[in-house]
Design a protein around this motif. Sequence first.
Motif, mmCIF file in Angstrom:
data_model
loop_
_atom_site.group_PDB
_atom_site.id
_atom_site.type_symbol
_atom_site.label_atom_id
_atom_site.label_comp_id
_atom_site.label_asym_id
_atom_site.label_seq_id
_atom_site.Cartn_x
_atom_site.Cartn_y
_atom_site.Cartn_z
ATOM 1 N N ILE A 1 14.825 -2.176 9.649
ATOM 2 C CA ILE A 1 15.116 -1.967 11.073
ATOM 3 C C ILE A 1 14.984 -0.489 11.434
ATOM 4 C CG2 ILE A 1 17.642 -1.766 10.965
ATOM 5 C CD1 ILE A 1 15.623 -3.676 13.648
ATOM 6 N N LYS A 2 15.273 0.402 10.498
ATOM 7 C CA LYS A 2 15.074 1.832 10.766
ATOM 8 C C LYS A 2 13.582 2.152 10.901
ATOM 9 C CE LYS A 2 19.267 4.020 9.051
ATOM 10 N NZ LYS A 2 19.828 4.960 8.049
ATOM 11 N N MET A 3 12.738 1.454 10.128
ATOM 12 C CA MET A 3 11.292 1.633 10.268
ATOM 13 C C MET A 3 10.833 1.118 11.636
ATOM 14 S SD MET A 3 10.065 0.792 6.315
ATOM 15 C CE MET A 3 8.776 -0.249 6.861
ATOM 16 N N ASP B 1 14.251 -4.811 23.299
ATOM 17 C CA ASP B 1 13.865 -4.440 21.935
ATOM 18 C C ASP B 1 14.644 -3.222 21.441
ATOM 19 O OD1 ASP B 1 12.056 -6.518 22.034
ATOM 20 O OD2 ASP B 1 10.279 -5.278 21.700
ATOM 21 N N LYS B 2 14.709 -2.175 22.273
ATOM 22 C CA LYS B 2 15.384 -0.946 21.854
ATOM 23 C C LYS B 2 16.884 -1.180 21.658
ATOM 24 C CE LYS B 2 11.998 2.343 23.466
ATOM 25 N NZ LYS B 2 11.686 3.529 24.256
ATOM 26 N N SER B 3 17.495 -1.938 22.539
ATOM 27 C CA SER B 3 18.930 -2.226 22.402
ATOM 28 C C SER B 3 19.201 -3.096 21.180
ATOM 29 C CB SER B 3 19.460 -2.909 23.661
ATOM 30 O OG SER B 3 19.418 -2.014 24.746
ATOM 31 N N TYR B 4 18.323 -4.061 20.946
ATOM 32 C CA TYR B 4 18.471 -4.923 19.769
ATOM 33 C C TYR B 4 18.356 -4.098 18.487
ATOM 34 C CZ TYR B 4 17.410 -8.432 16.204
ATOM 35 O OH TYR B 4 17.417 -9.194 15.047
ATOM 36 N N ILE B 5 17.369 -3.222 18.438
ATOM 37 C CA ILE B 5 17.157 -2.381 17.259
ATOM 38 C C ILE B 5 18.388 -1.512 17.000
ATOM 39 C CG2 ILE B 5 15.823 -0.407 16.366
ATOM 40 C CD1 ILE B 5 13.329 -1.756 17.744
ATOM 41 N N LYS B 6 18.917 -0.878 18.041
ATOM 42 C CA LYS B 6 20.113 -0.036 17.883
ATOM 43 C C LYS B 6 21.297 -0.858 17.375
ATOM 44 C CE LYS B 6 19.171 3.219 21.587
ATOM 45 N NZ LYS B 6 19.645 3.675 22.898
ATOM 46 N N ALA B 7 21.479 -2.040 17.947
ATOM 47 C CA ALA B 7 22.592 -2.906 17.531
ATOM 48 C C ALA B 7 22.429 -3.331 16.074
ATOM 49 C CB ALA B 7 22.685 -4.123 18.444
ATOM 50 N N GLN B 8 21.190 -3.594 15.659
ATOM 51 C CA GLN B 8 20.941 -4.003 14.278
ATOM 52 C C GLN B 8 21.207 -2.865 13.297
ATOM 53 O OE1 GLN B 8 20.094 -7.164 12.909
ATOM 54 N NE2 GLN B 8 21.022 -7.528 14.899
ATOM 55 N N ILE B 9 20.849 -1.659 13.678
ATOM 56 C CA ILE B 9 21.129 -0.510 12.804
ATOM 57 C C ILE B 9 22.637 -0.383 12.624
ATOM 58 C CG2 ILE B 9 21.065 2.019 12.636
ATOM 59 C CD1 ILE B 9 18.239 1.840 13.962
ATOM 60 N N LYS B 10 23.380 -0.392 13.725
ATOM 61 C CA LYS B 10 24.837 -0.258 13.641
ATOM 62 C C LYS B 10 25.447 -1.417 12.860
ATOM 63 C CE LYS B 10 29.123 0.235 16.282
ATOM 64 N NZ LYS B 10 29.858 -0.181 15.132
ATOM 65 N N GLY B 11 25.025 -2.633 13.150
ATOM 66 C CA GLY B 11 25.579 -3.802 12.463
ATOM 67 C C GLY B 11 25.351 -3.767 10.969
ATOM 68 N N GLY C 1 27.896 -12.285 9.839
ATOM 69 C CA GLY C 1 26.803 -13.213 9.542
ATOM 70 C C GLY C 1 26.477 -14.111 10.718
ATOM 71 N N ILE C 2 27.501 -14.624 11.371
ATOM 72 C CA ILE C 2 27.296 -15.469 12.553
ATOM 73 C C ILE C 2 26.596 -14.661 13.640
ATOM 74 C CG2 ILE C 2 28.501 -16.664 14.448
ATOM 75 C CD1 ILE C 2 30.677 -17.387 12.271
ATOM 76 N N SER C 3 27.057 -13.439 13.835
ATOM 77 C CA SER C 3 26.470 -12.551 14.838
ATOM 78 C C SER C 3 24.998 -12.281 14.557
ATOM 79 C CB SER C 3 27.240 -11.230 14.873
ATOM 80 O OG SER C 3 26.615 -10.299 15.720
ATOM 81 N N GLU C 4 24.665 -12.052 13.285
ATOM 82 C CA GLU C 4 23.270 -11.774 12.916
ATOM 83 C C GLU C 4 22.355 -12.962 13.219
ATOM 84 O OE1 GLU C 4 21.835 -9.043 12.229
ATOM 85 O OE2 GLU C 4 23.635 -7.844 12.010
ATOM 86 N N VAL C 5 22.831 -14.158 12.949
ATOM 87 C CA VAL C 5 22.023 -15.352 13.224
ATOM 88 C C VAL C 5 21.832 -15.514 14.738
ATOM 89 C CG1 VAL C 5 21.956 -17.881 13.059
ATOM 90 C CG2 VAL C 5 22.632 -16.516 11.069
ATOM 91 N N GLU C 6 22.917 -15.347 15.502
ATOM 92 C CA GLU C 6 22.816 -15.478 16.960
ATOM 93 C C GLU C 6 21.878 -14.424 17.551
ATOM 94 O OE1 GLU C 6 26.890 -15.267 18.291
ATOM 95 O OE2 GLU C 6 27.280 -17.364 17.751
ATOM 96 N N ALA C 7 22.034 -13.176 17.108
ATOM 97 C CA ALA C 7 21.182 -12.099 17.608
ATOM 98 C C ALA C 7 19.730 -12.303 17.159
ATOM 99 C CB ALA C 7 21.700 -10.739 17.144
ATOM 100 N N GLY C 8 19.544 -12.811 15.950
ATOM 101 C CA GLY C 8 18.194 -13.088 15.463
ATOM 102 C C GLY C 8 17.503 -14.160 16.293
ATOM 103 N N ASN C 9 18.248 -15.191 16.661
ATOM 104 C CA ASN C 9 17.688 -16.227 17.535
ATOM 105 C C ASN C 9 17.309 -15.633 18.896
ATOM 106 O OD1 ASN C 9 17.733 -18.508 15.829
ATOM 107 N ND2 ASN C 9 19.910 -18.817 16.223
#
Length: 168
Positions: free
Chosen positions: A155-157, A107-117, A35-43
Amino acid sequence: MKSLLAMLMLAAPLAAVAADSNPDESFFKNVAEAGISEVEAGNLAQEKGNSQAVKDFGAMMVKDHSAANDKLKALAASKNVSLPTSAGIGQMATKAKLDVLSGDTFDKSYIKAQIKGHQDTIVLLKKEIASGQDPDVKAFAVAVLPTVQGHLKKIKMLAADAGVTKKS
């Protein structure tokens, strides 16, 4: 005999501490770090995202995961479980990688990280639902799972729209 009694008296508090620890403590730790990671990455996505879709997804991550983090904190406090205050090592490494990227590469790296996360978090939630010991913690996992599944679908879309594949 006195030494045996003394050893038993010393061991009793340790046994009490072990009995008080929550059997779902590793779930708390892993979900808190995620959860902490998601907020940091979202920011970071809101700040560095190249596309508006990535920025918007980042904003949704901050909003939704902040709300889930607050519920988790309250639940943990009620169970006398202390939560980590930072993301896990692997999550920090992913954020550090994203920190140095920009533009379409970000963008592409963020998207990949979000899918895995999100895939990892779904596995964690389903495991807690199936085998967790504490009914309140299981209820939290049940309540959060549909939101995380919705994030993964979204995120897959975004990945499809951005041309992100497993190899790219």
